[in-house]
Design a protein around this motif. Structure first.
Motif, PDB file in Angstrom:
ATOM      1  N   MET A   1       0.854  -1.198   0.000  1.00  0.00           N
ATOM      2  CA  MET A   1       0.000   0.000   0.000  1.00  0.00           C
ATOM      3  C   MET A   1       0.886   1.242   0.000  1.00  0.00           C
ATOM      4  N   ASP A   2       0.786   2.027  -1.039  1.00  0.00           N
ATOM      5  CA  ASP A   2       1.605   3.231  -1.155  1.00  0.00           C
ATOM      6  C   ASP A   2       0.683   4.444  -1.191  1.00  0.00           C
ATOM      7  N   VAL A   3       0.688   5.174  -0.057  1.00  0.00           N
ATOM      8  CA  VAL A   3      -0.151   6.374   0.001  1.00  0.00           C
ATOM      9  C   VAL A   3       0.697   7.636  -0.043  1.00  0.00           C
ATOM     10  N   SER A   4       1.989   7.471  -0.340  1.00  0.00           N
ATOM     11  CA  SER A   4       2.849   8.652  -0.429  1.00  0.00           C
ATOM     12  C   SER A   4       2.420   9.559  -1.569  1.00  0.00           C
ATOM     13  N   VAL A   5       1.753   8.980  -2.593  1.00  0.00           N
ATOM     14  CA  VAL A   5       1.311   9.770  -3.742  1.00  0.00           C
ATOM     15  C   VAL A   5       0.286  10.825  -3.347  1.00  0.00           C
ATOM     16  N   ILE A   6      -0.413  10.603  -2.216  1.00  0.00           N
ATOM     17  CA  ILE A   6      -1.364  11.613  -1.757  1.00  0.00           C
ATOM     18  C   ILE A   6      -0.825  12.357  -0.536  1.00  0.00           C
ATOM     19  N   GLY A   7       0.476  12.236  -0.284  1.00  0.00           N
ATOM     20  CA  GLY A   7       1.135  13.053   0.725  1.00  0.00           C
ATOM     21  C   GLY A   7       1.236  12.455   2.099  1.00  0.00           C
ATOM     22  N   ILE A   8       0.980  11.147   2.246  1.00  0.00           N
ATOM     23  CA  ILE A   8       1.054  10.506   3.552  1.00  0.00           C
ATOM     24  C   ILE A   8       2.331   9.686   3.629  1.00  0.00           C
ATOM     25  N   SER A   9       3.185   9.995   4.599  1.00  0.00           N
ATOM     26  CA  SER A   9       4.414   9.223   4.777  1.00  0.00           C
ATOM     27  C   SER A   9       4.094   7.866   5.383  1.00  0.00           C
ATOM     28  N   SER A  10       5.053   6.935   5.312  1.00  0.00           N
ATOM     29  CA  SER A  10       4.817   5.595   5.858  1.00  0.00           C
ATOM     30  C   SER A  10       4.622   5.639   7.371  1.00  0.00           C
ATOM     31  N   GLU A  11       5.358   6.515   8.072  1.00  0.00           N
ATOM     32  CA  GLU A  11       5.208   6.638   9.521  1.00  0.00           C
ATOM     33  C   GLU A  11       3.822   7.177   9.876  1.00  0.00           C
ATOM     34  N   ALA A  12       3.393   8.188   9.103  1.00  0.00           N
ATOM     35  CA  ALA A  12       2.066   8.758   9.359  1.00  0.00           C
ATOM     36  C   ALA A  12       0.972   7.746   9.052  1.00  0.00           C
ATOM     37  N   ALA A  13       1.163   6.926   8.020  1.00  0.00           N
ATOM     38  CA  ALA A  13       0.167   5.906   7.684  1.00  0.00           C
ATOM     39  C   ALA A  13       0.019   4.899   8.813  1.00  0.00           C
ATOM     40  N   ASP A  14       1.166   4.466   9.398  1.00  0.00           N
ATOM     41  CA  ASP A  14       1.110   3.513  10.514  1.00  0.00           C
ATOM     42  C   ASP A  14       0.379   4.128  11.708  1.00  0.00           C
ATOM     43  N   LEU A  15       0.648   5.403  12.003  1.00  0.00           N
ATOM     44  CA  LEU A  15       0.003   6.073  13.143  1.00  0.00           C
ATOM     45  C   LEU A  15      -1.500   6.261  12.896  1.00  0.00           C
ATOM     46  N   TYR A  16      -1.865   6.594  11.661  1.00  0.00           N
ATOM     47  CA  TYR A  16      -3.278   6.757  11.297  1.00  0.00           C
ATOM     48  C   TYR A  16      -4.027   5.437  11.503  1.00  0.00           C
ATOM     49  N   ARG A  17      -3.421   4.327  11.086  1.00  0.00           N
ATOM     50  CA  ARG A  17      -4.042   3.017  11.261  1.00  0.00           C
ATOM     51  C   ARG A  17      -4.198   2.689  12.757  1.00  0.00           C
ATOM     52  N   TYR A  18      -3.221   3.113  13.555  1.00  0.00           N
ATOM     53  CA  TYR A  18      -3.313   2.863  15.010  1.00  0.00           C
ATOM     54  C   TYR A  18      -4.544   3.558  15.588  1.00  0.00           C
ATOM     55  N   PHE A  19      -4.725   4.839  15.261  1.00  0.00           N
ATOM     56  CA  PHE A  19      -5.841   5.581  15.836  1.00  0.00           C
ATOM     57  C   PHE A  19      -7.175   5.127  15.256  1.00  0.00           C
TER      58      PHE A  19
ATOM     59  N   ASP B   1       9.940  11.851  18.941  1.00  0.00           N
ATOM     60  CA  ASP B   1       9.983  12.941  17.947  1.00  0.00           C
ATOM     61  C   ASP B   1       9.345  12.500  16.635  1.00  0.00           C
ATOM     62  N   MET B   2       9.573  11.228  16.247  1.00  0.00           N
ATOM     63  CA  MET B   2       8.985  10.714  15.006  1.00  0.00           C
ATOM     64  C   MET B   2       7.463  10.672  15.115  1.00  0.00           C
ATOM     65  N   VAL B   3       6.970  10.273  16.298  1.00  0.00           N
ATOM     66  CA  VAL B   3       5.523  10.227  16.507  1.00  0.00           C
ATOM     67  C   VAL B   3       4.928  11.628  16.435  1.00  0.00           C
ATOM     68  N   GLU B   4       5.601  12.585  17.062  1.00  0.00           N
ATOM     69  CA  GLU B   4       5.102  13.964  17.034  1.00  0.00           C
ATOM     70  C   GLU B   4       5.046  14.497  15.608  1.00  0.00           C
ATOM     71  N   ALA B   5       6.092  14.201  14.828  1.00  0.00           N
ATOM     72  CA  ALA B   5       6.120  14.675  13.442  1.00  0.00           C
ATOM     73  C   ALA B   5       4.988  14.046  12.640  1.00  0.00           C
ATOM     74  N   ALA B   6       4.734  12.749  12.863  1.00  0.00           N
ATOM     75  CA  ALA B   6       3.659  12.062  12.142  1.00  0.00           C
ATOM     76  C   ALA B   6       2.295  12.587  12.559  1.00  0.00           C
ATOM     77  N   VAL B   7       2.135  12.883  13.877  1.00  0.00           N
ATOM     78  CA  VAL B   7       0.871  13.443  14.369  1.00  0.00           C
ATOM     79  C   VAL B   7       0.597  14.791  13.706  1.00  0.00           C
ATOM     80  N   GLU B   8       1.627  15.655  13.656  1.00  0.00           N
ATOM     81  CA  GLU B   8       1.462  16.967  13.011  1.00  0.00           C
ATOM     82  C   GLU B   8       1.112  16.813  11.533  1.00  0.00           C
ATOM     83  N   GLU B   9       1.742  15.844  10.856  1.00  0.00           N
ATOM     84  CA  GLU B   9       1.449  15.605   9.440  1.00  0.00           C
ATOM     85  C   GLU B   9      -0.002  15.188   9.249  1.00  0.00           C
ATOM     86  N   LEU B  10      -0.495  14.275  10.113  1.00  0.00           N
ATOM     87  CA  LEU B  10      -1.877  13.802   9.996  1.00  0.00           C
ATOM     88  C   LEU B  10      -2.877  14.903  10.316  1.00  0.00           C
ATOM     89  N   GLU B  11      -2.535  15.758  11.269  1.00  0.00           N
ATOM     90  CA  GLU B  11      -3.422  16.885  11.579  1.00  0.00           C
ATOM     91  C   GLU B  11      -3.490  17.847  10.396  1.00  0.00           C
TER      92      GLU B  11
END
Length: 328
Positions: free
Chosen positions: A1-19, A39-49
């Motif tokens: 599953m590659d969602v980077s094409v719509i601007g979601i990084s792999s770390e952010a995708a994993d965090l989104y699935r968690y929530f 720090d990686m989690v914070e960056a992914a949270v900000e990206e998802l927001e």
């Protein structure tokens, strides 16, 4: 599953699935459960927001946006960006008319003849290197006067070697004075051993190089070649220079014959004898090439070389002279 094409990084995708799986958990819960760098989690949270995939009004109770809404919105946004990019690319076609007008102005302002002036010895050598590299058929050279300098020889030999190994024909005519220098004589022997053809003439000749019978290089001043050169691409002028070269070539002697004259007929390869035998009988080059089982290009190259060696103006005359000289 590659969602980077719509601007979601792999770390952010994993965090989104968690929530999505743990509705109502806090950011601290995600850090502890996933075991990721804070720090990686914070960056992914900000990206998802930023992508409106998380509601962080309460960081202790994070709510994930429904995928059918959040992801579809990102896909639609990305498609709009791509469509806008496509429209900008297609609009570039409007520049064709502008560039075409520039081209027409350039053609109107250009000289009547396609002749380029290159000044300076180094610049000329660079252009010769370029022309040699992009040639695909043959190089024709006339070298009046004495031997080349050591530097010129060191420059020329690699170019000649590269051309011959690529299957190009290299023909060069020199004055006998060239043979008086041991280094020059060794260079010419090396050239012949690699498959090049070297002729010697005692007649005055003009310096020039012709690439693929389509580009001729002649000095700006016939007595001062270091001043620069003219690159001639005008078909009519190049044709005249090729005719001049062919005449010099036909009237000159092979270096081996010049240095070791012999009354015996020249040694011909079996293929050269077969070419001579069909030159006067075959109506078309294609038929002759098929008869001796070679390509048309190879057959024509052999014909041109044999005609030059025999000093013939046409193929029938070449066949007659070959018989008179006991070549066949």
């Amino acid at each position: 599953m590659d969602v980077s094409v719509i601007g979601i990084s792999s770390e952010a995708a994993d965090l989104y699935r968690y929530f999505l799986r743990h509705r109502g958990d806090g950011v601290g819960d995600a850090k502890q459960a996933l075991g990721l760098d804070p720090d990686m989690v914070e960056a992914a949270v900000e990206e998802l927001e930023r992508l409106s995939l998380l509601d962080l009004r309460d960081r202790h109770k994070v709510m994930a946006t429904e995928p059918r809404i959040g992801i579809e919105r990102l896909v639609e946004s990305r498609l709009n960006e791509l469509n806008a990019e496509i429209r900008r690319v297609l609009a570039a076609r409007d520049a064709i008319s502008v560039f075409a007008e520039d081209q027409q102005q350039g053609e109107r302002a250009a000289n009547a003849l396609d002749i380029e002036r290159v000044e300076g010895l180094e610049q000329v050598r660079q252009r010769l290197d370029d022309l040699c590299f992009f040639s695909y058929k043959e190089t024709l050279c006339l070298h009046p006067g004495g031997p080349l300098s050591r530097g010129a020889i060191e420059t020329a030999l690699p170019l000649d070697t590269r051309s011959l190994r690529r299957g190009l024909a290299v023909k060069a005519v020199y004055h006998p004075r060239s043979l008086e220098d041991p280094l020059m004589a060794a260079y010419l022997r090396d050239l012949v051993s690699l498959g090049g053809e070297v002729h010697i003439t005692e007649e005055p000749i003009d310096r020039m190089v012709i690439f693929d019978r389509s580009v001729a290089v002649v000095p700006i001043h016939p007595k001062e070649s270091s001043r620069g050169a003219l690159l001639v691409r005008e078909p009519g002028l190049v044709s005249q220079l090729v005719t001049y070269f062919d005449g010099v070539w036909g009237a000159s002697k092979d270096i081996r014959e010049f240095t070791e004259p012999s009354k015996e007929p020249p040694l011909l390869s079996e293929l050269e004898r077969r070419v001579l035998s069909v030159m006067a009988t075959a109506g078309k080059d294609e038929i002759a090439a098929r008869e001796i089982d070679v390509s048309v290009r190879t057959y024509r190259r052999y014909v041109a070389d044999l005609m030059a060696r025999l000093g013939a103006v046409n193929r029938f005359q070449a066949a007659l002279r070959a018989k008179e000289e006991n070549w066949i």
